[in-house]
Write an enzyme that holds these catalytic residues in place. Structure first.
Site, PDB file in Angstrom:
ATOM      1  N   CYS A  85       6.918   9.201  10.086  1.00 45.03           N
ATOM      2  CA  CYS A  85       7.593   7.932   9.786  1.00 45.03           C
ATOM      3  C   CYS A  85       8.693   8.150   8.743  1.00 45.03           C
ATOM      4  CB  CYS A  85       6.560   6.901   9.345  1.00 45.03           C
ATOM      5  SG  CYS A  85       7.191   5.216   9.367  1.00 45.03           S
ATOM      6  N   HIS A 194       1.824   7.240  13.426  1.00 48.60           N
ATOM      7  CA  HIS A 194       1.016   7.720  12.292  1.00 48.60           C
ATOM      8  C   HIS A 194      -0.311   8.343  12.716  1.00 48.60           C
ATOM      9  CE1 HIS A 194       3.322   5.944   8.897  1.00 48.60           C
ATOM     10  NE2 HIS A 194       3.776   5.169   9.859  1.00 48.60           N
ATOM     11  N   GLU A 196      -2.153  10.230  11.001  1.00 48.52           N
ATOM     12  CA  GLU A 196      -3.092  10.299   9.859  1.00 48.52           C
ATOM     13  C   GLU A 196      -3.955   9.046   9.744  1.00 48.52           C
ATOM     14  OE1 GLU A 196      -0.106   9.373   9.711  1.00 48.52           O
ATOM     15  OE2 GLU A 196       0.401   8.183   7.937  1.00 48.52           O
TER      16      GLU A 196
END
Lengths: 222, 81
Positions: A85, A194, A196
């Protein structure tokens, strides 16, 4: 394996990225934007957020942070670097990856679970996946539209440097549905979604994101 | 002291959602006859001493490396009298 996560003023997802490294079996190392020091880490993650408040352009100020001269130099020498991002925006501003990220074409912030297709499983950050594999990870951005000129886009496609593509509708106006790209060597990867946030069953849409972090660990061992 | 102005605009081929939003607001406010709006940035640099060709070259370098992203933006430099 020690994977560094850089914290800039305004980073939001640095702690989640550290957690993802830990869940994948690595040792996360907190790196500070103001230090000319990578602490000897084996790989670096530039996390999501709004570094320097997104002033000027997303990633434009972070690019000149002291730690970035070390990151750019090490990346040129093969250090695996993943920009997520805002980290993707920083990699583009740093010219480690071609193109740029611009405001979403529909003018709204988007936040949703996003289906992706892994297009390239040869990079340092996607080796745990199979080419063509479909995954779901969160996506959240206001300026996530990937743009580049036609020649650059053709080169990315032709050389297999598109790492991930959006499925089920383009969420932000990215050209050719591009969600992530890599450099020619495959050690630098930029990704708008994302992974994560998708490493544990307890929260998020699943564990599909974990592969990015296990890939790096595998690449480092290999 | 002199003021050097740097205007930064998205390249024509890059979609400008902010400009579109502003353009879309005009008819609602009763303004007609505007066919398009593009939004950009204006930087005012206060330059110490005289603005020589050398200083202008430096400003262009600032515009190219920091104020604009040449991948998506064009810039123009002018000295304000």
């Amino acid at each position: 394996m020690r994977i560094g996560v850089v914290t800039f003023p305004g980073s939001l997802d640095d702690v989640d990225a550290q957690r993802a490294v830990r869940v994948a079996g690595g040792d996360p190392v907190a790196l500070w934007h103001g230090d000319h020091d990578l602490q000897g880490v084996d790989a670096v993650v530039l996390p999501g957020g709004f570094s320097y408040g997104d002033y000027l352009r997303c990633g434009a100020i972070a690019r000149f942070a002291p730690v970035m001269s070390e990151v750019v130099d090490a990346a040129h020498h093969g250090l695996p670097v993943l920009g997520i991002c805002n980290g993707f925006q920083i990699l583009c501003e740093s010219h480690l990856l071609p193109g740029a990220l611009v405001r979403n074409d529909h003018q709204r912030f988007v936040c949703r679970d996003q289906r992706l297709r892994i297009e390239d499983a040869t990079s340092a950050w996607t080796g745990s996946y199979a080419a063509g594999q479909e995954i779901v990870v969160p996506l959240k951005n206001g300026e996530g539209g990937y743009v580049a000129d036609e020649a650059t886009l053709d080169a990315l496609e032709g050389e297999g440097h598109v790492v991930a593509r959006y499925l089920g509708g383009n969420p932000n106006g990215s050209l050719r549905d591009i969600a992530g790209i890599r450099n020619a060597a495959g050690n630098v990867v930029g990704l708008m979604p994302h992974p994560e946030h998708a490493v544990e069953d307890l929260c998020g849409p699943g564990t599909d994101g974990l592969g990015f972090f296990t890939s790096a660990l595998r690449a480092l061992v290999g | 002291m002199a003021r050097v102005v740097v205007d930064v605009m998205l390249k024509p081929e890059i979609l400008d959602p902010q400009g579109k939003a502003v353009h879309g607001a005009l008819p609602r406010l009763g303004f007609g006859g505007i066919s398009d709006v593009r939004q950009g940035k204006r930087f005012e640099l206060e330059v110490e001493g005289e603005v020589t060709e050398e200083r202008l070259a430096e400003v262009r370098q600032i515009a190219e490396t920091l104020l604009s992203n040449p991948v998506i933006e064009d810039y123009a430099v002018r000295v304000e009298q």
